[in-house]
Design an enzyme around this catalytic site. Sequence first.
Site, short mmCIF file in Angstrom:
data_model
loop_
_atom_site.label_atom_id
_atom_site.label_comp_id
_atom_site.label_asym_id
_atom_site.label_seq_id
_atom_site.Cartn_x
_atom_site.Cartn_y
_atom_site.Cartn_z
CG ASP A 188 -2.32 0.56 0.85
OD1 ASP A 188 -2.36 1.73 0.43
OD2 ASP A 188 -3.33 -0.16 0.97
CG HIS A 259 -4.40 2.19 -2.02
ND1 HIS A 259 -4.40 2.93 -0.86
CD2 HIS A 259 -5.69 2.12 -2.42
CE1 HIS A 259 -5.65 3.28 -0.56
NE2 HIS A 259 -6.45 2.82 -1.50
CD GLU A 322 -10.10 3.78 -0.98
OE1 GLU A 322 -11.01 4.21 -0.26
OE2 GLU A 322 -9.01 3.38 -0.53
C1 ACM Z 1 -11.04 -0.53 0.44
O1 ACM Z 1 -11.51 -0.49 1.59
N1 ACM Z 1 -10.41 0.51 -0.06
C2 ACM Z 1 -11.13 -1.73 -0.36
#
Ligand code: ACM
Length: 523
Positions: A188, A259, A322
């Site tokens: 991440d 991420h 995201e």
């Molecule tokens: C997530 O909670 N961004 C998958």
Amino acid sequence: MLAATIALTLQAPALIPAPVHIRPGDGAFTLTASTKLLLSGDAGGAAKLLRAYLTPSTGLRLPTTRQTGNDTIELRTDSALGRKLGREGYRLKIDGNRVVITGGSSAGLFYGVQTFRQLLPAETLSTSRSGASSWSIPAVEIEDYPRFQWRGAHLDVARHFMPKAFVLKFIDLLAFHKLNTFHWHLTDDQGWRIEIKKYPKLTEVGAWRKDTMLVYGNPGKYSGEPHGGFYTQEDVREIVRYAQERHITVVPEIEMPGHAQAAIAAYPELGNVSTPLEVATKWGVIENVFNVKDSTIDFLKDVIDEVIDLFPSQFIHIGGDECPKTQWKQSAYAQEKMRRLGLKDEHELQSWFIKQMDAHIAGKGRRMIGWSEILEGGLAPGAALMVWLGNDGAETAVKSGHDVVMAQTSHTYFDYYQSQDRTKEPHAIGGFLPLSKVYEYEPILPSFTPEQTKHVLGAQFQLWTEYIRDPRHLEYMAFPRGCALSEVAWSPKEARNFNAFRQRLETHTARLTALDVNFRKLD
Ligand code: ACM
């Protein structure tokens, strides 16, 4: 078939997850120094584990015998039972003389052994030596099999690194609750946690950050301390093997195209901007995402190749959630690429990115899975969706014949608060997810047809660790909510009853104590 009706009556042993059929009997079996194991079929793994489970607390050696008789625990597999109950199904019969556990395969036998462990006095689950020399188990007959094939738990080790010894303990706790999928969130913005031989800087640089946000805000509150850690490929192999022995599949997640800041900090050529980046220290959705160059796609394919070699899992998780499109909108390269590929917007560019990975993973005989957003711009063929956002994505996916794993924020995000009175709880990301709400989770949406229902592989809980800094805190967030999710994923829908579950948990928490789990006390 045994009668199902008494599954949840008080005199039945308090098992979690509740079995499909249970019939309490008369009397009890007594485990003593003269108890022997009788094995047939594919029972070697179960016997080894049963000894490993019981010897530290009881001192018993549980030697093997070849003779059917009294004072034995018979462990066996039976493919005919497997055809009837499924490979994960089992039968367990305990009377005053004998214990017989029959699995539909070694997996079913393993689950029968987990049930047997729950039937024993809780002290036998501990690693400390019990003062007793015999242990009594109530007579019972059980026939059991899971509702879903994917019964999972997600663990984010990127935001806070969790030591290998704890990962192994976590795997044991999943197995104890008949969960069979460990979704390991390895990368991440705030950390890259898996060694990749071809790109050593991913962990040399990407596994370490200089600070950690403790309370969200601008500027927020920070620890002022560095944090980091990673798993070597040897660690990963050990963890995967340990999980396999416990019939758990480890599904690795390598996040892309968002991420990605820790990876870009290590290899700046993967990013969209020329300013150097550090491994992130704050939480949230960050605009620094992978660029869409072919060299970046190739880099990630190399990473996936090493990951595929390490993890036998059918599914490889590529994140996909995201991913802000700001940098792609501002990037001349990304805009030119969109024109060249005939893509109408950045969502289609994300879809193109994901499809490159899907084709690569499929080409290696595996399947890609990603979070809800991989639907943006069209789902890659063969891909499965991990649904965290709402119901719409799940409906779209199953209608088009894609498999889904249900992992919605509303019922499965265990980083949420467990009480409405936040002053009584450790700082959390927000939300409110009490035990009772987890228990109510229904992975099959009312709108699903029987054909669409077949595409629901199962459900899992998520442990995002922005604010979960160590294993003890993680256990507090995971249990007993994880017990509730195990029942959602394993037990028949009709058998679910929160009050009965809550009552069984009273007994079950003594087991969690013996297993040295820092569970949240029952309200
Ligand atoms: C997530 O909670 N961004 C998958």
